[in-house]
Design a protein around this motif. Structure first.
Motif, PDB file in Angstrom:
ATOM      1  N   GLN A  82      43.295  41.447  32.282  1.00 13.77           N
ATOM      2  CA  GLN A  82      43.828  41.609  33.645  1.00 13.77           C
ATOM      3  C   GLN A  82      42.901  40.940  34.669  1.00 13.77           C
ATOM      4  OE1 GLN A  82      46.590  42.363  35.106  1.00 13.77           O
ATOM      5  NE2 GLN A  82      46.620  44.548  35.518  1.00 13.77           N
ATOM      6  N   GLN A  83      43.485  40.138  35.566  1.00 19.16           N
ATOM      7  CA  GLN A  83      42.673  39.412  36.550  1.00 19.16           C
ATOM      8  C   GLN A  83      42.644  40.142  37.898  1.00 19.16           C
ATOM      9  OE1 GLN A  83      40.886  36.375  35.698  1.00 19.16           O
ATOM     10  NE2 GLN A  83      41.409  37.408  33.790  1.00 19.16           N
ATOM     11  N   PRO A  84      41.529  40.087  38.629  1.00 21.36           N
ATOM     12  CA  PRO A  84      41.444  40.729  39.934  1.00 21.36           C
ATOM     13  C   PRO A  84      42.436  40.099  40.920  1.00 21.36           C
ATOM     14  CG  PRO A  84      39.446  39.470  39.459  1.00 21.36           C
ATOM     15  CD  PRO A  84      40.314  39.402  38.243  1.00 21.36           C
ATOM     16  N   PRO A  85      42.943  40.851  41.899  1.00 21.30           N
ATOM     17  CA  PRO A  85      42.541  42.211  42.253  1.00 21.30           C
ATOM     18  C   PRO A  85      43.326  43.298  41.513  1.00 21.30           C
ATOM     19  CG  PRO A  85      44.052  41.377  43.897  1.00 21.30           C
ATOM     20  CD  PRO A  85      43.910  40.294  42.864  1.00 21.30           C
ATOM     21  N   ALA A  86      44.271  42.905  40.578  1.00 20.91           N
ATOM     22  CA  ALA A  86      45.042  43.924  39.861  1.00 20.91           C
ATOM     23  C   ALA A  86      44.084  44.835  39.083  1.00 20.91           C
ATOM     24  CB  ALA A  86      46.022  43.245  38.917  1.00 20.91           C
ATOM     25  N   PRO A  87      44.312  46.165  39.140  1.00 23.61           N
ATOM     26  CA  PRO A  87      43.355  47.058  38.484  1.00 23.61           C
ATOM     27  C   PRO A  87      43.551  47.171  36.976  1.00 23.61           C
ATOM     28  CG  PRO A  87      45.039  48.325  39.622  1.00 23.61           C
ATOM     29  CD  PRO A  87      45.375  46.894  39.843  1.00 23.61           C
ATOM     30  N   SER A  88      42.447  47.272  36.271  1.00 25.78           N
ATOM     31  CA  SER A  88      42.462  47.554  34.829  1.00 25.78           C
ATOM     32  C   SER A  88      41.144  48.253  34.530  1.00 25.78           C
ATOM     33  CB  SER A  88      42.588  46.248  34.058  1.00 25.78           C
ATOM     34  OG  SER A  88      41.719  46.218  32.962  1.00 25.78           O
ATOM     35  N   TRP A  89      41.180  49.218  33.620  1.00 25.10           N
ATOM     36  CA  TRP A  89      39.968  50.002  33.338  1.00 25.10           C
ATOM     37  C   TRP A  89      38.829  49.108  32.860  1.00 25.10           C
ATOM     38  CZ3 TRP A  89      43.110  54.183  30.216  1.00 25.10           C
ATOM     39  CH2 TRP A  89      43.832  54.967  31.110  1.00 25.10           C
ATOM     40  N   GLY A  90      39.156  48.121  32.038  1.00 21.92           N
ATOM     41  CA  GLY A  90      38.126  47.221  31.513  1.00 21.92           C
ATOM     42  C   GLY A  90      37.474  46.393  32.607  1.00 21.92           C
ATOM     43  N   SER A  91      38.315  45.821  33.494  1.00 23.82           N
ATOM     44  CA  SER A  91      37.737  44.985  34.560  1.00 23.82           C
ATOM     45  C   SER A  91      36.975  45.838  35.569  1.00 23.82           C
ATOM     46  CB  SER A  91      38.822  44.150  35.235  1.00 23.82           C
ATOM     47  OG  SER A  91      39.850  44.968  35.700  1.00 23.82           O
ATOM     48  N   MET A  92      37.406  47.114  35.754  1.00 24.83           N
ATOM     49  CA  MET A  92      36.667  48.011  36.653  1.00 24.83           C
ATOM     50  C   MET A  92      35.256  48.249  36.098  1.00 24.83           C
ATOM     51  SD  MET A  92      39.665  50.760  37.553  1.00 24.83           S
ATOM     52  CE  MET A  92      38.775  51.846  38.654  1.00 24.83           C
ATOM     53  N   LEU A  93      35.169  48.387  34.766  1.00 28.89           N
ATOM     54  CA  LEU A  93      33.856  48.588  34.138  1.00 28.89           C
ATOM     55  C   LEU A  93      32.983  47.340  34.253  1.00 28.89           C
ATOM     56  CD1 LEU A  93      34.624  50.623  30.897  1.00 28.89           C
ATOM     57  CD2 LEU A  93      33.001  51.223  32.666  1.00 28.89           C
ATOM     58  N   ASN A  94      33.628  46.194  34.156  1.00 32.43           N
ATOM     59  CA  ASN A  94      32.895  44.933  34.263  1.00 32.43           C
ATOM     60  C   ASN A  94      32.184  44.837  35.614  1.00 32.43           C
ATOM     61  OD1 ASN A  94      31.977  42.377  33.781  1.00 32.43           O
ATOM     62  ND2 ASN A  94      33.907  41.366  34.240  1.00 32.43           N
ATOM     63  N   VAL A  95      32.894  45.226  36.679  1.00 33.96           N
ATOM     64  CA  VAL A  95      32.288  45.191  38.016  1.00 33.96           C
ATOM     65  C   VAL A  95      31.258  46.316  38.136  1.00 33.96           C
ATOM     66  CG1 VAL A  95      32.776  45.414  40.481  1.00 33.96           C
ATOM     67  CG2 VAL A  95      34.363  44.163  39.017  1.00 33.96           C
ATOM     68  N   ALA A  96      31.623  47.494  37.613  1.00 40.39           N
ATOM     69  CA  ALA A  96      30.770  48.680  37.786  1.00 40.39           C
ATOM     70  C   ALA A  96      29.373  48.492  37.200  1.00 40.39           C
ATOM     71  CB  ALA A  96      31.449  49.874  37.128  1.00 40.39           C
ATOM     72  N   LYS A  97      29.261  47.686  36.131  1.00 40.21           N
ATOM     73  CA  LYS A  97      27.942  47.543  35.483  1.00 40.21           C
ATOM     74  C   LYS A  97      26.923  46.876  36.417  1.00 40.21           C
ATOM     75  CE  LYS A  97      28.084  43.217  32.864  1.00 40.21           C
ATOM     76  NZ  LYS A  97      29.181  42.470  33.469  1.00 40.21           N
ATOM     77  N   ASN A  98      27.418  46.191  37.450  1.00 39.10           N
ATOM     78  CA  ASN A  98      26.489  45.565  38.407  1.00 39.10           C
ATOM     79  C   ASN A  98      26.002  46.538  39.481  1.00 39.10           C
ATOM     80  OD1 ASN A  98      26.995  43.084  37.105  1.00 39.10           O
ATOM     81  ND2 ASN A  98      28.866  42.826  38.309  1.00 39.10           N
ATOM     82  N   PHE A  99      26.612  47.723  39.553  1.00 38.97           N
ATOM     83  CA  PHE A  99      26.244  48.676  40.601  1.00 38.97           C
ATOM     84  C   PHE A  99      25.813  50.018  40.004  1.00 38.97           C
ATOM     85  CE2 PHE A  99      29.366  45.718  42.349  1.00 38.97           C
ATOM     86  CZ  PHE A  99      28.716  45.280  43.494  1.00 38.97           C
ATOM     87  N   LEU A 100      25.204  49.967  38.814  1.00 40.01           N
ATOM     88  CA  LEU A 100      24.892  51.210  38.102  1.00 40.01           C
ATOM     89  C   LEU A 100      23.975  52.142  38.883  1.00 40.01           C
ATOM     90  CD1 LEU A 100      24.380  50.553  34.298  1.00 40.01           C
ATOM     91  CD2 LEU A 100      26.141  51.868  35.460  1.00 40.01           C
ATOM     92  N   SER A 101      22.932  51.590  39.492  1.00 41.66           N
ATOM     93  CA  SER A 101      21.997  52.480  40.179  1.00 41.66           C
ATOM     94  C   SER A 101      22.538  52.924  41.538  1.00 41.66           C
ATOM     95  CB  SER A 101      20.633  51.812  40.332  1.00 41.66           C
ATOM     96  OG  SER A 101      20.802  50.523  40.851  1.00 41.66           O
ATOM     97  N   GLN A 102      23.351  52.072  42.205  1.00 42.75           N
ATOM     98  CA  GLN A 102      23.866  52.444  43.530  1.00 42.75           C
ATOM     99  C   GLN A 102      25.125  53.299  43.455  1.00 42.75           C
ATOM    100  OE1 GLN A 102      23.481  49.209  42.434  1.00 42.75           O
ATOM    101  NE2 GLN A 102      22.938  47.849  44.113  1.00 42.75           N
ATOM    102  N   ALA A 103      26.009  53.009  42.499  1.00 43.80           N
ATOM    103  CA  ALA A 103      27.293  53.717  42.442  1.00 43.80           C
ATOM    104  C   ALA A 103      27.689  54.010  40.991  1.00 43.80           C
ATOM    105  CB  ALA A 103      28.369  52.876  43.131  1.00 43.80           C
ATOM    106  N   PRO A 104      26.980  54.964  40.344  1.00 42.77           N
ATOM    107  CA  PRO A 104      27.262  55.232  38.921  1.00 42.77           C
ATOM    108  C   PRO A 104      28.687  55.727  38.657  1.00 42.77           C
ATOM    109  CG  PRO A 104      25.705  56.845  39.814  1.00 42.77           C
ATOM    110  CD  PRO A 104      25.864  55.794  40.841  1.00 42.77           C
ATOM    111  N   TRP A 105      29.321  56.375  39.668  1.00 44.34           N
ATOM    112  CA  TRP A 105      30.686  56.875  39.468  1.00 44.34           C
ATOM    113  C   TRP A 105      31.681  55.744  39.184  1.00 44.34           C
ATOM    114  CZ3 TRP A 105      27.852  57.184  43.967  1.00 44.34           C
ATOM    115  CH2 TRP A 105      28.231  56.320  44.995  1.00 44.34           C
TER     116      TRP A 105
END
Lengths: 315, 291
Positions: free
Chosen positions: B236-259
């Motif tokens: 799934q390509q952005p901005p459409a949501p997908s759990w996998g792509s959300m995790l891909n972005v989230a790994k860059n903000f682990l210390s600031q936004a772990p949720w």
């Protein structure tokens, strides 16, 4: 027995040929003409004709396949578009990293999965068995890239115990190397531990009902001797072969694990190649993985034959 | 003779069907799996009518907000509501799971039926081709196919479906080999029914159970595969949501936004667990040895 091994090796050949045809076809299905890319912006018809001749693209597809296979058999997998290095050199450079990760993951999987499977089988129907099964099923359901991210958050970001990324070759600095690899290996090992646990439990349950186990118990042997010496030794056979077959899962899991922990291995090589449209590398990696998997299957079959004397008489 | 055989064939499955259903209903793990699956299917279907924020609606004043009464699961790096993206992401994940398994079943089962029923050189070709496809690890094959097809959710589903297909060929072939020697198939052949009719009417219904079990378990694998491909940027390509792509972005903000990393992973885990529990339950209920 040796004729069976010979037959088994012969059967592998058509599979290898089909794998190579499949991987070659993938390249041909690629949208766009690679020669136009190589010819540059000017796209001089003479240059295009020269390149088509040079890469034998004017030949019929089966002939092109023949040339490609001949080159591959001589170790020529092509050149990486990005690094300009021969693909085989890249694979040789990255493979040891992934092998280290895979071996460590397999050790972790065996240390967790096999004892858990034995205990679960012995305690069948009890709370311990139920908990072990729930944990195993959870292990199979957790996406390992998420487990990796969560472990980085807990162990590296919050506790600061282990590095979140990086790699140090084993022979350069063994302690640092294990320090950087232990978390990725654990992530990769947990899913395999779950598979191993379920198979060990199933194999042990089958063996524990056997007559020779009942006889061993009737002789008054200690339960630990009955379980470990009589039952487990026989249940071990399918587990050993399964471990060889898990090789494919290890490589697939390594793709994501290496991506999360920024490990410069085989998995990261294919992902980087995909994003750089470095199709020669993608082809080379897929071909090597497939050949490795086929050979592991072959070795598993042969190992099974050596480990099981009853089978040796049948073939 | 034909009608008697039909009577027997129709009565027997009804009895065993009720026994299977009873067994499935009594299996607490399968029930839990069913509830989990139902929950995620429910929110995926109801996503358009639920009173939630626009999953693509950014808000610069609400960047990386922790979970609160206003944003139950927090917001992401562009101030988008994570709860809303999770609910819409369920659609992508479940759609990918079901469609890719449908592709695998629709291609794999007919090939398996042909290989098992006709045997000979057809079986030889199909089986060797299946071996060749099975020789490449599932995810690596899916990554390679997705790379060659181009990154999109549709292509990811095709790649996953094609990668999962050989398992269904092998499974169906094996089942057909054991069923085709049964008396009722011999009987159908003796009264001169066509091959197609024998396969559709007598063989397919009798190899259906293990295919159903495998399909349920394959949906779990396909959901993880889609999440993996989206995590790598091939689904799934952005901005459409997908759990996998959300995790891909989230790994860059682990210390600031772990949720940002917690919820999508937990959702993948729960829905995959649901399908695995349901598949295990179905396997136990449909296993004749267990019955």
């Amino acid at each position: 027995m040796y004729s069976y091994i010979g037959r088994r090796i012969l059967i592998t050949i058509p599979t290898l040929v089909l794998v190579s045809i499949f991987i070659f076809t993938l390249q041909k299905l690629l949208p766009g003409d690679p020669i136009l890319v190589l010819a540059g912006e000017e796209r001089d018809p003479e240059v295009i004709a020269f390149l088509r001749e040079k890469y034998r693209l004017n030949e019929p597809i089966p002939i092109q396949y023949f040339y490609w296979v001949s080159a591959v058999l001589q170790g020529d997998f092509g050149i990486s578009l990005r690094t300009n290095q021969p693909v085989l050199e890249l694979i040789k450079e990255k493979l040891p990293v992934t092998i280290q990760l895979a071996v460590m993951a397999m050790i972790i999987a065996m240390v967790i999965g096999i004892p858990a499977g034995i205990i679960s089988a012995i305690k069948k129907g009890t709370m311990i068995d139920y908990v072990a099964n729930v944990v195993a099923l959870s292990g199979l359901s957790i996406p390992n890239f998420w487990l990796g991210i969560m472990l980085i958050l807990l162990v590296s970001v919050n506790l600061g115990w282990l590095p979140a990324s990086g790699y140090r070759p084993l022979f350069e600095d063994p302690i640092k190397s294990i320090e950087t690899m232990i978390m990725p290996a654990f992530v990769l090992g947990t899913a395999l531990a779950a598979t191993l646990m379920r198979h060990t439990r199933s194999a042990m349950l089958g063996v524990l009902k056997a007559d020779y186990v009942r006889t061993a118990r009737a002789k008054g042997l200690y339960e630990s001797v009955v379980v470990l010496k009589h039952a487990f030794r026989n249940a071990l056979l399918p587990i050993v072969t399964l471990s060889a077959l898990l090789f494919g899962e290890l490589l697939a899991g390594a793709v994501l694990t290496e991506q999360i922990f920024t490990i410069p291995g085989f998995g990261k090589l294919i992902v980087d190649a995909v994003f750089n449209r470095d199709y020669a590398v993608v082809q080379g990696v897929v071909l090597c993985t497939a050949v490795g998997f086929i050979l592991m299957n072959l070795l598993a079959d042969i190992a099974y034959l050596f480990l099981n004397p009853r089978l040796r008489d049948q073939v | 003779m034909s009608s008697a055989a039909t009577t027997i064939k129709t009565e027997m499955p009804e009895r065993s069907q009720s026994r299977i259903w009873k067994k499935l209903k009594g299996n607490k793990s399968a029930a839990l799996g069913f509830i989990l699956v139902l929950f995620f299917v429910g929110i995926a279907i109801l996503a358009p009518v639920l009173p939630i924020a626009d999953p693509a609606g950014t808000s610069w004043s609400a960047i990386r907000q922790a979970p609160s009464a206003a944003y139950w699961l927090g917001t992401d790096e562009l101030g988008r509501d994570i709860l809303s993206r999770m609910i819409w992401g369920a659609q992508a994940s479940l759609l990918a799971g079901v469609v890719s398994v449908a592709i695998a079943v629709l291609i794999g089962v007919p090939f398996g039926l042909i290989a098992g029923y006709f045997g000979g050189w057809l079986d030889g070709i199909i089986s060797r081709a299946t071996d060749a496809l099975l020789a490449t690890p599932f995810l690596i094959l899916a990554i390679a196919l997705a790379a060659f097809l181009g990154p999109s959710l549709t292509n990811a589903m095709i790649a996953i479906g094609l990668s999962a297909m050989p398992i269904f060929v092998r499974l169906t072939r094996g089942q057909v080999l054991s069923v085709k020697t049964e008396d009722y198939v011999e009987g159908a052949r003796a009264i001169g029914l066509s091959h197609t009719l024998i396969i559709v009417r007598y063989i397919l219904p009798n190899v259906f159970a293990p295919i159903l079990v495998q399909a349920t378990l394959a949906i779990a694998t396909a959901i993880i595969a889609e999440a993996s491909l989206s995590f790598l940027g091939l689904g799934q390509q952005p901005p459409a949501p997908s759990w996998g792509s959300m995790l891909n972005v989230a790994k860059n903000f682990l210390s600031q936004a772990p949720w940002m990393a917690m919820w999508p992973g937990a959702a993948i885990f729960l829905v995959v667990l649901g399908f695995n529990l349901l598949g295990d339950g179905l396997r136990d209920a449909l296993d004749p040895r267990e019955n």
